[in-house]
Scaffold this motif. Structure first.
Motif, PDB file in Angstrom:
ATOM      1  N   ARG A 144      -5.159  -3.581  -5.127  1.00  0.00           N
ATOM      2  CA  ARG A 144      -6.303  -2.964  -4.339  1.00  0.00           C
ATOM      3  C   ARG A 144      -6.946  -2.077  -5.091  1.00  0.00           C
ATOM      4  O   ARG A 144      -6.318  -1.534  -6.130  1.00  0.00           O
ATOM      5  CB  ARG A 144      -5.447  -2.023  -3.164  1.00  0.00           C
ATOM      6  CG  ARG A 144      -6.394  -1.540  -2.147  1.00  0.00           C
ATOM      7  CD  ARG A 144      -5.759  -0.893  -1.084  1.00  0.00           C
ATOM      8  NE  ARG A 144      -5.312  -1.852  -0.146  1.00  0.00           N
ATOM      9  CZ  ARG A 144      -4.138  -1.634   0.631  1.00  0.00           C
ATOM     10  NH1 ARG A 144      -3.386  -0.875   0.438  1.00  0.00           N
ATOM     11  NH2 ARG A 144      -3.945  -2.718   1.522  1.00  0.00           N
ATOM     12  N   SER A 161     -10.794   2.213  -2.349  1.00  0.00           N
ATOM     13  CA  SER A 161     -11.422   1.207  -1.701  1.00  0.00           C
ATOM     14  C   SER A 161     -11.027   1.563  -0.285  1.00  0.00           C
ATOM     15  O   SER A 161     -11.412   0.749   0.730  1.00  0.00           O
ATOM     16  CB  SER A 161     -10.852  -0.317  -1.898  1.00  0.00           C
ATOM     17  OG  SER A 161      -9.414  -0.334  -1.917  1.00  0.00           O
ATOM     18  N   TYR A 193      -0.857   4.223  -3.707  1.00  0.00           N
ATOM     19  CA  TYR A 193      -2.512   4.525  -3.687  1.00  0.00           C
ATOM     20  C   TYR A 193      -2.646   6.060  -3.960  1.00  0.00           C
ATOM     21  O   TYR A 193      -3.650   6.413  -4.591  1.00  0.00           O
ATOM     22  CB  TYR A 193      -2.661   3.994  -2.190  1.00  0.00           C
ATOM     23  CG  TYR A 193      -4.503   4.097  -2.354  1.00  0.00           C
ATOM     24  CD1 TYR A 193      -5.113   2.820  -2.685  1.00  0.00           C
ATOM     25  CD2 TYR A 193      -5.049   5.092  -1.843  1.00  0.00           C
ATOM     26  CE1 TYR A 193      -6.683   3.044  -2.713  1.00  0.00           C
ATOM     27  CE2 TYR A 193      -6.501   4.897  -1.455  1.00  0.00           C
ATOM     28  CZ  TYR A 193      -7.312   4.187  -2.071  1.00  0.00           C
ATOM     29  OH  TYR A 193      -8.638   3.998  -2.030  1.00  0.00           O
TER      30      TYR A 193
END
Ligand SMILES: [Zn+2]
Ligand SMILES: [Zn+2]
Length: 691
Positions: A72, A76, A139
């Protein structure tokens, strides 16, 4: 084990030592709405240390491979939970997930199993092991990795330990005393056997390999000797014919080799067969050498001899030699079909490495559909396409030397064919040049018949491809041709016998040849080179392209011969004590040179003498360079921004950036040493290459 609700409360663990394994970590149960999982948090840059440690546990020596991966981009996600991933990898024990052993879903064929009471013939890998874990690069905190252990035991679906010293049933009654054999040694032994190396030599190397893992003793050596002998017997008794019916045979093969098949469409009335083969090793090589690099398509091999022609995807390895990384057996060149198998191949690569991209794609057939490669969509290779002249050059020269007996006529004809190709750049009328050629050599009836049948109707199409696509270099052409020659030798070894038995018309025969002899050959070449073992194999492999052989010829060996030719002498006398050989290259400096050596004058190969003469000649530019120049000038004409506008500055800046990169590549090529190039660069952060 402590139960937690969120990973925010987890402490980061970093056990000391070079590497560590799961038992060095404290695990927590993370509970959410759907499930409850064992988790631990470690620094992201210690993931490799964990995987190495996890592979070398005494009770379960194994390897973990990436079974699936996802990526990813940063930024995003608008909203995310604490355990959302930036990079997700599912690692699976390499003794699974499939089960190829007894009791597995795929049974070894009874016809080819040995009639022994013990189970030594059971395959050495793929035992349906379910052990697997997930590594998530977070993330929200990219410097950390969340480990999620889904199944920590090395057991099969029935919950029974399925490999390692604790698996009493693994490889026969002596299992507990048999040392763990890494897949490298197994592959080496199989490869050597398939290549026809005598059993004593195979055994010697096999035992040498095993001694790296355990102390030598008579018992171990005895078991190793039995193992090698059995592998030899299995190979001797195995046959390509799994069924009398070729189609049924292929279906069986596909069923048993799922891991090596990336695409399969059975033949039906409406659709012809497509079979895409890629072994695990080939996948690894494609990821390693193909990423941001050149990939080539060697197409339509055996279009006349085989039931279905063969198309090969090759990458260029650390020596710039062509290495086959996928084989596609298919008669269809329909856009839809090519798109389908290319997408399947790309999907497979992306499953393991989502960030993988191809630098450019070289094709050798003007009739090939380029849309599936060029499409600007996520699911296609979407990279620039280059065109290689090797096929057209070789076909022409081969047919000239076969069909025309006079050597002077051969030279002249080949030169004239070259001039037809040069029409692409000098603006001459192609049909006039072809017409003239047909008239001037009208007495060469046999060649003319071939030329009119095979080339005249489509010559415009080929020349258009050469004009519109940048041309690939001679080094690449020589590398792809070297693969072609190897393929030809391997597949025609027992040509007479094969065609007598109708094997050439069987797809299973072709698959068997590829997956055994050819695959083994390339595996051993790379292995010999990387481990610096098997000196003879390594030397032969290094010398296997004419480009490499040309680099070994000193400049002083190239001497003028006449106005139209150059003489290349071989450096030293033959081993047999004969005189030093010399070869004459006619029409020097061109791709359409004619050489008197055997390789060129009987087989039409692009020989080292022609390449060497091209390297030292400074008058004629190689065709690939001419093509690049023409394309750049053309692009400049079409895209020239209006004078005086800011667009000019942008174009200027972009051009310099490209030139800088080209210069850097040139430096790298000349020095062959990345450190010298890096020294000259502005220091910047270099990311550790992801596993
Ligand atoms: Zn396992
Ligand atoms: Zn030659």
């Amino acid at each position: 084990m402590e139960i937690i609700e969120s990973i925010d409360t987890l402490t980061v663990q970093d056990p000391g030592g070079e590497d560590f394994c799961s038992s060095d970590l404290e695990w927590f149960k993370l509970r959410n709405a759907e499930r409850c999982e064992d988790v631990a948090l470690i620094p992201y840059d210690r993931v490799d240390a964990f995987i190495i440690g996890e592979c070398s546990r005494v009770e379960f020596p194994t390897r973990f491979h990436v079974e699936r991966g996802r990526k990813r981009a940063r930024g995003s996600l608008k909203q995310h939970t604490a355990d959302e991933y930036l990079d997700y990898k599912l690692y699976w024990c390499s003794f699974g997930p499939e089960n190829y052993g007894e009791g597995g879903t795929i049974l070894p064929s009874r016809r080819y199993r040995l009639n022994t009471r013990n189970r030594a013939a059971r395959p050495q890998s793929m035992r349906g092991c379910t052990c697997h874990f997930i590594v998530k690069r977070l993330y929200a905190r990219p410097s950390l990795a969340l480990l999620i252990y889904s199944e920590r035991r090395h057991v099969n679906k029935s919950g029974i330990i399925c490999h390692g010293p604790l698996d009493g049933d693994a490889i026969g009654p002596g299992a507990k005393r048999v040392p763990y054999m890494c897949s490298g040694i197994q592959q080496q032994t199989m490869s050597m056997m398939y290549l026809g190396i005598p059993e004593e030599n195979v055994l010697e190397k096999h035992i040498e390999g095993i001694h790296r893992y355990c102390d030598p003793n008579a018992k171990v050596d005895g078991i190793a000797s039995q193992y090698v002998h059995k592998v030899g017997m299995i190979i001797k008794r195995s046959s390509h014919e799994l069924d009398l019916d070729d189609e049924a045979s292929i279906r069986l093969w596909v069923e048993r080799n799922k891991k090596s098949v990336f695409f399969h469409r059975d033949a039906s009335v409406a659709d012809p067969l497509i079979l895409g083969i890629q072994t695990e090793w080939q996948l690894q090589q494609m990821i390693r050498f193909g990423h941001r690099n050149i990939i080539a398509l060697h197409s339509t091999f055996g279009i006349k001899r085989f039931k279905y022609p063969l198309c090969t995807v090759v990458v260029f390895d650390s020596r710039n030699h062509a290495l086959p990384v996928a084989w596609v057996i298919s008669r269809s060149v329909a856009k839809q079909d090519v798109t389908t198998w290319m997408k399947a191949l790309l999907d497979r690569v992306h499953l393991t490495d989502p960030g993988w991209t191809a630098g450019s794609f070289i094709i050798d057939d003007a009739a090939l559909e380029v849309e599936p490669i060029r499409q600007n969509e996520m699911e296609s290779f979407s990279c620039p396409i280059l065109f290689s002249l090797w096929r057209i050059r070789r076909s022409w020269l081969k047919h000239i030397v076969e069909k025309c007996s006079n050597i002077e006529v051969q030279r002249e004809m080949f030169k004239r064919l070259g001039e037809i190709v040069y029409c692409v750049w000098n603006g001459r009328d192609v049909s006039a040049a072809v017409e003239e050629f047909l008239l001037d050599f009208a007495d060469q009836a046999s060649f003319m018949e071939y030329f009119k049948d095979s080339w005249v109707p489509k010559i415009e199409m080929w020349l258009m491809a050469m004009k519109n696509l940048p041309l690939a270099s001679q080094e690449t052409s020589a590398a792809v041709e070297a693969y072609h020659i190897k393929l030809e030798t391997k597949l025609s070894d027992d040509d007479a016998a094969a065609s007598h038995l109708g094997s050439l018309q069987r797809v299973d025969w072709l698959v068997h040849k590829l997956i055994t002899e050819l695959h083994s050959g390339y595996w051993l070449d790379r292995y010999a080179d990387e481990t610096d073992s098997f000196r003879d194999v390594k030397d032969e492999y290094i010398r296997s392209t004419s480009w490499h052989r040309a680099l070994q010829i000193p400049d002083s060996c190239v001497l003028p011969d006449s106005d139209l030719s150059v003489r290349v002498t071989s450096q030293k006398e033959d081993d047999g004590g004969g005189p030093a050989k010399s070869h004459v290259v006619w029409n020097p400096g061109s791709e359409f040179s004619h050489c008197t050596c055997e390789s060129s004058s009987t087989k039409g190969n692009l020989c080292e003498h022609v390449l060497k003469v091209g390297m030292v000649s400074d008058e004629d530019l190689p065709m690939s360079f001419r093509s690049l120049k023409a394309i750049l000038i053309d692009a400049w004409r079409k895209m020239k921004p209006a004078d005086g506008s800011m667009d000019l500055d942008v174009a200027n800046a972009m051009t310099w950036r490209v030139l800088d990169r080209v210069r850097m590549f040139g430096d790298l090529y000349r020095h062959g040493d990345v450190s010298r190039v890096v020294d000259g660069m502005v220091p910047k952060w270099i990311g550790k290459k992801a596993r």
